[in-house]
Design a protein around this motif. Structure first.
Motif, mmCIF file in Angstrom:
data_model
loop_
_atom_site.group_PDB
_atom_site.id
_atom_site.type_symbol
_atom_site.label_atom_id
_atom_site.label_comp_id
_atom_site.label_asym_id
_atom_site.label_seq_id
_atom_site.Cartn_x
_atom_site.Cartn_y
_atom_site.Cartn_z
ATOM 1 N N ILE A 1 36.555 20.929 46.750
ATOM 2 C CA ILE A 1 36.213 21.083 48.163
ATOM 3 C C ILE A 1 36.381 19.742 48.870
ATOM 4 O O ILE A 1 36.449 18.694 48.234
ATOM 5 C CB ILE A 1 34.755 21.585 48.334
ATOM 6 N N LYS A 2 36.426 19.790 50.178
ATOM 7 C CA LYS A 2 36.562 18.584 50.978
ATOM 8 C C LYS A 2 35.299 17.728 50.832
ATOM 9 O O LYS A 2 34.205 18.153 51.221
ATOM 10 C CB LYS A 2 36.775 18.945 52.441
ATOM 11 N N ALA A 3 35.448 16.538 50.280
ATOM 12 C CA ALA A 3 34.299 15.713 49.917
ATOM 13 C C ALA A 3 33.515 15.207 51.127
ATOM 14 O O ALA A 3 32.282 15.313 51.167
ATOM 15 C CB ALA A 3 34.758 14.539 49.057
ATOM 16 N N GLN A 4 34.209 14.635 52.104
ATOM 17 C CA GLN A 4 33.510 14.045 53.246
ATOM 18 C C GLN A 4 32.734 15.097 54.034
ATOM 19 O O GLN A 4 31.573 14.880 54.409
ATOM 20 C CB GLN A 4 34.494 13.314 54.160
ATOM 21 N N GLU A 5 33.372 16.225 54.276
ATOM 22 C CA GLU A 5 32.702 17.287 55.019
ATOM 23 C C GLU A 5 31.506 17.841 54.235
ATOM 24 O O GLU A 5 30.445 18.125 54.814
ATOM 25 C CB GLU A 5 33.691 18.415 55.327
ATOM 26 N N PHE A 6 31.686 17.972 52.920
ATOM 27 C CA PHE A 6 30.607 18.471 52.065
ATOM 28 C C PHE A 6 29.408 17.515 52.105
ATOM 29 O O PHE A 6 28.250 17.937 52.247
ATOM 30 C CB PHE A 6 31.122 18.626 50.633
ATOM 31 N N PHE A 7 29.688 16.220 52.029
ATOM 32 C CA PHE A 7 28.610 15.226 52.070
ATOM 33 C C PHE A 7 27.883 15.255 53.414
ATOM 34 O O PHE A 7 26.653 15.211 53.481
ATOM 35 C CB PHE A 7 29.181 13.827 51.809
ATOM 36 N N ASN B 1 37.207 31.952 45.298
ATOM 37 C CA ASN B 1 37.672 30.580 45.531
ATOM 38 C C ASN B 1 36.795 29.852 46.551
ATOM 39 O O ASN B 1 37.242 28.945 47.238
ATOM 40 C CB ASN B 1 39.125 30.578 46.013
ATOM 41 N N LYS B 2 35.537 30.244 46.655
ATOM 42 C CA LYS B 2 34.630 29.631 47.631
ATOM 43 C C LYS B 2 33.359 29.113 46.946
ATOM 44 O O LYS B 2 32.853 29.716 46.000
ATOM 45 C CB LYS B 2 34.248 30.627 48.719
ATOM 46 N N MET C 1 39.433 23.829 46.431
ATOM 47 C CA MET C 1 40.815 23.376 46.350
ATOM 48 C C MET C 1 41.271 23.319 44.897
ATOM 49 O O MET C 1 40.454 23.287 43.971
ATOM 50 C CB MET C 1 40.934 21.990 46.999
ATOM 51 N N ASP C 2 42.584 23.295 44.713
ATOM 52 C CA ASP C 2 43.148 23.145 43.374
ATOM 53 C C ASP C 2 42.822 21.738 42.871
ATOM 54 O O ASP C 2 43.206 20.740 43.479
ATOM 55 C CB ASP C 2 44.660 23.332 43.439
ATOM 56 N N ASN C 3 42.073 21.653 41.775
ATOM 57 C CA ASN C 3 41.645 20.345 41.288
ATOM 58 C C ASN C 3 42.438 19.861 40.082
ATOM 59 O O ASN C 3 42.055 18.889 39.422
ATOM 60 C CB ASN C 3 40.150 20.380 40.922
ATOM 61 N N VAL D 1 41.812 16.259 38.167
ATOM 62 C CA VAL D 1 41.390 16.225 36.770
ATOM 63 C C VAL D 1 42.391 15.430 35.941
ATOM 64 O O VAL D 1 42.020 14.599 35.092
ATOM 65 C CB VAL D 1 41.229 17.653 36.209
ATOM 66 N N SER D 2 43.681 15.656 36.206
ATOM 67 C CA SER D 2 44.728 14.937 35.484
ATOM 68 C C SER D 2 44.644 13.439 35.759
ATOM 69 O O SER D 2 44.803 12.615 34.846
ATOM 70 C CB SER D 2 46.099 15.468 35.890
#
Length: 292
Positions: A1-7, A25-26, A41-43, A47-48
């Motif tokens: 997920i979008k990090a800044q918006e989530f924070f 996917n939510k 989002m596709d992580n 992860v890689s």
């Protein structure tokens, strides 16, 4: 997920408890009367990337407690302006932390256990100083890792650049300072700086600054200006302080205020082109602006 918006959402939730669950996917958050759904989002790339950091092979070196203070002091003298690409970062070496934006430069004198000098890009440095209790770091082939006591890891890519560290150190050579004339800012300067800081201007790097200069009547004028207002604070001339003609200076108000709270003395360099200031272990040089 979008990090800044989530924070940002988490910091604005008033409920003491937040329930989280994944549905398709939510990511769903329920907090009192607030319901939030964020698309996941596709992580796979993330992860890689983390797997490729090879953290298990890192050799860690302790950092002094005041390490973040050295970065805070120097970050305001660094730049993100690609016109000065070799200066877009903070140089960290055995004899301290150094930065410059081509008009100002700072050197925090401190002994660091650094096997190899490296440059921390300006934007990464601005994020790093938000983190508390960084206790050690590690250098890898392509990454620099910082570690906190709580186990948080902050990693940033190494950048390849010809940072002019030795040239800046030569400019910041204070060995002959005892033979230079000492100037002093007025005692009431701190209050003027505090007032002007409210309407401080902002440069292209997003850093605030105020302007200090002499007017035609030799008043010392402290200026700040934003799109919605401006301020001019004048200090009448006094025989106790006399500055060179055409004295014009731009300074970060927070840093300048900190300097003045310790010592209001400064030195003017060769041909009145810059001023030198010392605050404990931190030496700085600021270019005087040519108004011709």
């Amino acid at each position: 997920i979008k990090a800044q918006e989530f924070f940002k959402l988490l910091t604005k939730i008033e409920s003491p408890e937040v329930e989280m669950e994944v549905e398709e996917n939510k990511l769903i958050l329920n907090a009192g009367n607030t319901n939030i759904k964020m698309v996941m989002m596709d992580n796979s790339n993330l992860v890689s990337l983390v797997d490729n950091l090879s953290l298990e092979s890192c050799e860690w070196t302790k950092l002094p407690i005041i390490f973040i203070d050295t970065i805070k002091a120097c970050v305001m003298f660094s730049t993100s302006n690609q016109t000065y690409v070799s200066l877009c970062g903070i140089s960290i070496g055995k004899d301290g932390v150094i930065s410059s934006d081509n008009f100002r430069a700072g050197w925090y004198h401190i002994e660091l256990e650094v096997a190899e000098e490296f440059v921390l890009i300006t934007e990464a440095a601005k994020d790093l100083i938000k983190i508390k209790d960084i206790d050690k770091y590690s250098q890898a082939d392509s990454w620099i890792h910082f570690h906190t006591k709580e186990g948080l890891l902050f990693s940033v890519r190494k950048i390849i650049t010809e940072f002019p560290r030795d040239s800046i150190k030569n400019f910041l050579d204070f060995t002959d300072i005892a033979n230079q004339k000492v100037y002093s800012f007025p005692d009431r300067m701190i209050k003027s700086v505090e007032r002007a800081s409210v309407l401080a201007s902002v440069n292209s790097d997003g850093n605030e600054y105020i302007q200090i200069q002499l007017d035609k009547k030799n008043n010392l004028v402290i200026k700040g200006s934003k799109h919605f207002g401006e301020i001019e604070d004048k200090i009448p001339p006094d025989n106790k302080w006399k500055f060179p003609k055409d004295f014009v200076l731009k300074m970060d108000p927070k840093y300048f205020g900190d300097l003045l709270s310790v010592d209001n003395k400064f030195y003017i360099g060769k041909e009145s082109q810059y001023i030198l200031m010392r605050n404990g272990n931190f030496d700085s040089i600021v270019s005087l602006i040519n108004t011709d």
